[in-house]
Design a protein around this motif. Structure first.
Motif: not given
Lengths: 251, 293
Positions: B140-146, B151-156
């Motif tokens: 997810v973080a890869g798709i959203l970018g750094g 990162a918070v969104v990806a982990l959420a």
């Protein structure tokens, strides 16, 4: 209109997997104003389901409920509000019928506040109703776990009558209490019937208690009404074999 | 006589145990509050500007001037660790806040409502739970970018189902209690029932889980930053600071050890606090308390 409640051909089935259980099978009865009707029968005979159907806690599968002259059938939120103005219920397990994190007074107030009463007024009223039920004002600030079963049941009755219902359903209201407290609660309920003129529907399996304070008895067995009459008639000369068995098992 | 003595001893031991739990709770709570205060006041208490580069001071070992040494750009490590605490701890708290709030709301709704919507949402959460968490977060973080927010969104995205499941299970446990029926008979609507009668009775285990999750989330956030998917340089963040120091582990170990120890200490502290919160809120301990009365 002299009847507060009339039900006809009430039906409720539960399906679990492939088996269907008929908890209430086409039963009809009525409660007159100011009358105390007892619903007796063994566990699983469908007594409590009848109470849940009347109070809208379970949905109907068939039949009609006529409450104070109006037909109630699988009521929506608005209709339920009207139902709860007319009908209130006292539960079997007094302590479980109160939110453990809310003080007794607050629980009694909840019904009053939901009727649109202000907080202060509701607080005074709640203390008044607790007093009617024999509990001092100090009980308003106690948690359910801090009072005895009998005191909790009194608070539960206070909560129910605070909404000024015309029909009070007592679902095994005394069966979790010891004998002396049972008698006190029954006296309180009879007093309320006289003072406030409310009708009562007692769901019960103790025929001795029924004989003391009810006007009419309905005997239920496997979801059906098998016998009806005054307590003396039913107990002294039961017509049905099941009623005889029920009386023999208690006396 | 003997029996009374034994009971007295038992009551005393129980009281000592309870007191110990409370002492531990207050100790860890104080330490965590100090940690949070240090993080909150970071810009005021740092001895040097954590972003000021001074190449003449590059890779200095710990000394009285620079207590934790300096990194390869000559930035003071202590200042960067303190500043990094703010980023790491507060993003972990934000993340835990989001997943606890969202997950609990979803669980409350599903548990109370039941039916088809409940099944549908629970199947969706099953899908999220079926993936290994970190791998999914990296994707997810890869798709959203750094970036820290991403990162918070990806982990959420991957962590809310845990709380949804937990609170749904709790709701199902008490939904059929007579006091819920009583509240309905008192004329309370669904929203009032859910927030006044259900939520306060299920919040205990949820709070324990979320406190225990702060440490885990901090590690995962630092992990994503370490991989270059979280906080971007030059932002001071413990994971990315460790990543920067990786190549210097042999020559200048303080560059990686300082943020590493900071992560270790704060994760341990939050986990210990979570454990004691559980002991304090344990329903069995409560029951014992009532019995004593």
């Amino acid at each position: 209109m002299n009847r507060i409640l009339a039900v006809s051909n009430l039906k409720k089935t539960y399906t679990k997997g492939k088996t269907t259980i008929c908890a209430v099978d086409e039963i009809s009865f009525h409660v007159d104003k100011g009358e105390c009707l007892a619903l007796v029968g063994e566990s699983g005979s469908g007594k409590s389901t009848v109470a849940k159907l009347i109070t809208g806690l379970e949905s109907l599968d068939g039949g009609d409920i006529i409450l104070d002259g109006k037909v109630i059938k699988n009521p929506g939120r608005k209709e339920l509000k009207r139902v709860y103005q007319l009908v209130q219920m006292v539960f079997q397990m007094p302590v479980d019928s109160f939110n453990p994190r809310i003080r007794l007074g607050e629980s009694v107030m909840e019904g009053l506040i939901n009727q649109g009463m202000g907080r202060q007024e509701a607080k005074h009223k709640a203390i008044d109703y607790l007093e009617i039920c024999g509990l001092g004002p100090e009980f308003a600030s106690r948690y359910p776990s801090e009072v005895s079963g009998g005191e909790c049941q009194r608070a539960s009755i206070a909560r129910a009558i605070a909404r000024k219902p015309q029909l009070l359903i007592c679902d095994e209201a005394t069966s979790a209490l010891d004998v002396t407290v049972q008698a006190q609660i029954m006296t309180l309920l009879s007093q309320l019937r006289e003072d406030q003129g409310m009708s009562q529907l007692m769901i019960c399996h103790d025929l001795a208690l029924v004989q003391q304070c009810c006007d009419r008895v309905l005997v239920m067995h496997q979801g059906r009404v098998v016998e009806t009459g005054t307590p003396d008639e039913v107990i002294s000369s039961p017509r049905e074999a099941y009623t005889k068995k029920l009386i023999d098992s208690i006396l | 006589m003997e029996v009374t003595e034994r009971t007295a001893v038992r009551i005393r031991t129980r009281k000592i145990k309870k007191d110990q739990t409370m002492t531990k709770f207050y100790l860890f709570l104080t330490l965590v509050i100090i940690l949070l205060l240090v993080a909150a006041l970071a810009p005021q208490i740092v001895p040097y500007d954590p972003y000021a580069q001074d190449l003449t001071q590059a890779l200095q070992p710990p000394s009285p001037e620079h207590l934790l040494g300096t990194d390869r750009y000559g930035r003071d490590m202590l200042s960067r660790v303190i500043m990094g605490g703010q980023t790491t701890i507060y993003s972990a708290l934000l993340l835990v806040g989001i997943i606890t709030g969202f997950g609990t709301l979803v669980g409350l709704f599903c548990g109370y409502q039941g039916g088809k919507i409940d099944s549908l949402i629970m199947r969706v959460s099953d899908v999220f739970l079926a993936f290994p968490g970190m791998v999914f977060a990296i994707a997810v973080a890869g798709i959203l970018g750094g970036g820290l927010i991403n990162a918070v969104v990806a982990l959420a995205c991957i962590s809310w189902p845990k709380f949804a499941r937990l609170s749904r299970g709790q709701v199902l446990g008490i939904k059929n209690m007579p006091y819920i029926a009583a509240a309905r008979l008192s004329g309370s609507g669904s929203i009032k029932i859910v927030f006044k009668h259900i939520l306060p009775n299920i919040i205990g285990p949820i709070l324990v889980t979320s406190t225990l999750d702060i440490g885990t989330m901090m590690m995962e956030l630092a992990g994503l930053s370490f991989l270059g998917l979280g906080a971007m340089p030059p932002i001071a963040e413990w994971g990315s600071m460790m990543s920067e120091g990786r190549s210097m582990l042999q020559t200048s170990p303080w560059v990686i050890l300082a943020p590493g120890c900071a992560i270790f200490i704060s994760v341990t502290l939050f986990n210990l606090l979570g454990d004691t919160v559980r002991d304090v809120l344990d329903p069995k301990t409560n029951k014992r308390k009532k019995e004593k009365k």
